[in-house]
Motif scaffolding. Sequence first.
Motif, PDB file in Angstrom:
ATOM      1  N   ASP A 116       0.833  -1.208   0.000  1.00  0.00           N
ATOM      2  CA  ASP A 116       0.000   0.000   0.000  1.00  0.00           C
ATOM      3  C   ASP A 116       0.867   1.256   0.000  1.00  0.00           C
ATOM      4  O   ASP A 116       0.540   2.243  -0.661  1.00  0.00           O
ATOM      5  CB  ASP A 116      -0.911   0.036   1.234  1.00  0.00           C
ATOM      6  CG  ASP A 116      -2.315  -0.487   0.915  1.00  0.00           C
ATOM      7  OD1 ASP A 116      -2.544  -0.861  -0.256  1.00  0.00           O
ATOM      8  OD2 ASP A 116      -3.156  -0.519   1.838  1.00  0.00           O
TER       9      ASP A 116
ATOM     10  N   CYS B 182      -5.266   0.596  -1.808  1.00  0.00           N
ATOM     11  CA  CYS B 182      -6.431   0.428  -0.929  1.00  0.00           C
ATOM     12  C   CYS B 182      -6.491  -0.978  -0.336  1.00  0.00           C
ATOM     13  O   CYS B 182      -7.556  -1.429   0.078  1.00  0.00           O
ATOM     14  CB  CYS B 182      -7.710   0.720  -1.707  1.00  0.00           C
ATOM     15  SG  CYS B 182      -8.028  -0.459  -3.042  1.00  0.00           S
TER      16      CYS B 182
ATOM     17  N   GLN C  59      -7.455   3.865  -5.103  1.00  0.00           N
ATOM     18  CA  GLN C  59      -8.684   4.030  -4.313  1.00  0.00           C
ATOM     19  C   GLN C  59      -9.934   3.878  -5.179  1.00  0.00           C
ATOM     20  O   GLN C  59     -10.948   3.340  -4.728  1.00  0.00           O
ATOM     21  CB  GLN C  59      -8.695   5.410  -3.625  1.00  0.00           C
ATOM     22  CG  GLN C  59      -7.452   5.709  -2.769  1.00  0.00           C
ATOM     23  CD  GLN C  59      -7.285   4.765  -1.590  1.00  0.00           C
ATOM     24  OE1 GLN C  59      -8.272   4.281  -1.030  1.00  0.00           O
ATOM     25  NE2 GLN C  59      -6.053   4.478  -1.215  1.00  0.00           N
TER      26      GLN C  59
ATOM     27  N   LEU D 143     -11.439   0.350  -5.554  1.00  0.00           N
ATOM     28  CA  LEU D 143     -11.807  -0.373  -4.326  1.00  0.00           C
ATOM     29  C   LEU D 143     -12.954  -1.363  -4.541  1.00  0.00           C
ATOM     30  O   LEU D 143     -12.859  -2.532  -4.160  1.00  0.00           O
ATOM     31  CB  LEU D 143     -12.151   0.627  -3.214  1.00  0.00           C
ATOM     32  CG  LEU D 143     -12.571   0.034  -1.874  1.00  0.00           C
ATOM     33  CD1 LEU D 143     -11.441  -0.791  -1.269  1.00  0.00           C
ATOM     34  CD2 LEU D 143     -12.977   1.129  -0.888  1.00  0.00           C
TER      35      LEU D 143
END
Length: 350
Positions: free
Chosen positions: A240, A246, A288, A291
């Motif tokens: 990460d 994410c 992100q 996700l």
Amino acid sequence: GGSGATQSDLQKARMRLSLQEHLLHFYQNNVNIPTEEQAVARRAALDICAELRVFLHAKLPDMPLREMYLSGSLYDELQVVTADHAQLMVPLILEKNLWSSIPGEDTIMNVPGFWLIRRENLEYFPRNSSYWDRCMVGGYLSPKSVLEVFDKLVAGSINWPAIGSVLDYIIRPVVPSETLTLEVQYDTNRKLYVDFLPLLVMEDGTSLIAKPHRLVAERHENLWRQSFRVAETARLRALDQEDGGCRCACLKLAKAMCKLNPALNRLNASQLTNCILLLCEKEGDWTQEALADRFLQLLRALVGHLEAGKLPCALSPKVNLFCELTEQEVDELGYTLYCALSDPEGLLRT
Ligand code: GDP
């Protein structure tokens, strides 16, 4: 024709968008624990740890231990829903020449990921040459017996009501308990469970914990469980950090989903973490924005591993992280997750 495909693509894209929003909302409202709540729980655990150190040093000065310490998701920003549990790690010191380790795959049980600790040199160093000989069963160091030693102390000879009143907590050992657990009520409606986890660290850094094999057969009783937690958590975090990904958020969403749905309680943090690590070997986009896609992919991957009855540990592929589930549990988990593929939001309701 072609326009139909486009429409269903659009529809899928819309569903993903709404799942993404739903996941973010769920994360904010249900997964994430307020900083203040985490701090108070950590404080309570630390107070208990300090009391136990004092007690053990005073009462059992020759017990060969390294300093106890607290660990677990509460300390890695990976705890979800409520700040309600921590592990108190109790590292035992073993004499190198008196004990040896045997990997589970080299034993009659043939279970990779578990180990036996055998007492050596009994002819030159007879019983009681090592402090931990009192926990020897059939020539092996028994994790169960080690836990019993601490159980007698912690549940039997510590005056928890007195300590609790000084610290302003209500503390009591949980009975019966598979592992040794203290319940600490640190606020009128907040409880923290602290597990005692005796542990052995071998010369090559391998960690073994006194947490029994779940499908307890008598012949499994002497098995120590290898812990990959530190390494697997560090790897996830490092990935990460490299790309602002994410993965940890995805893990926390999955953990909360399993914590809040009784049908998924059997899935633990280690299985979920490793499933994500395996996914990382195939899938590069953990931005992100991805996700919802990755979360769905995680559910699909779990269903796949459950169908195969096997989830290899990412750090040691011979270890099957599903080896302690019964066939029925595997089927039920697989079924629940399979159904969730078409309605993932159903598992994120609270
Ligand atoms: P969570 O309890 O689901 O939030 O997950 P954690 O990541 O905190 O893992 C805690 C669980 O992992 C407990 O059941 C422990 O018994 C087990 N465990 C295995 N190895 C370790 C270890 O090295 N440290 C801690 N704290 N727990 C471990």
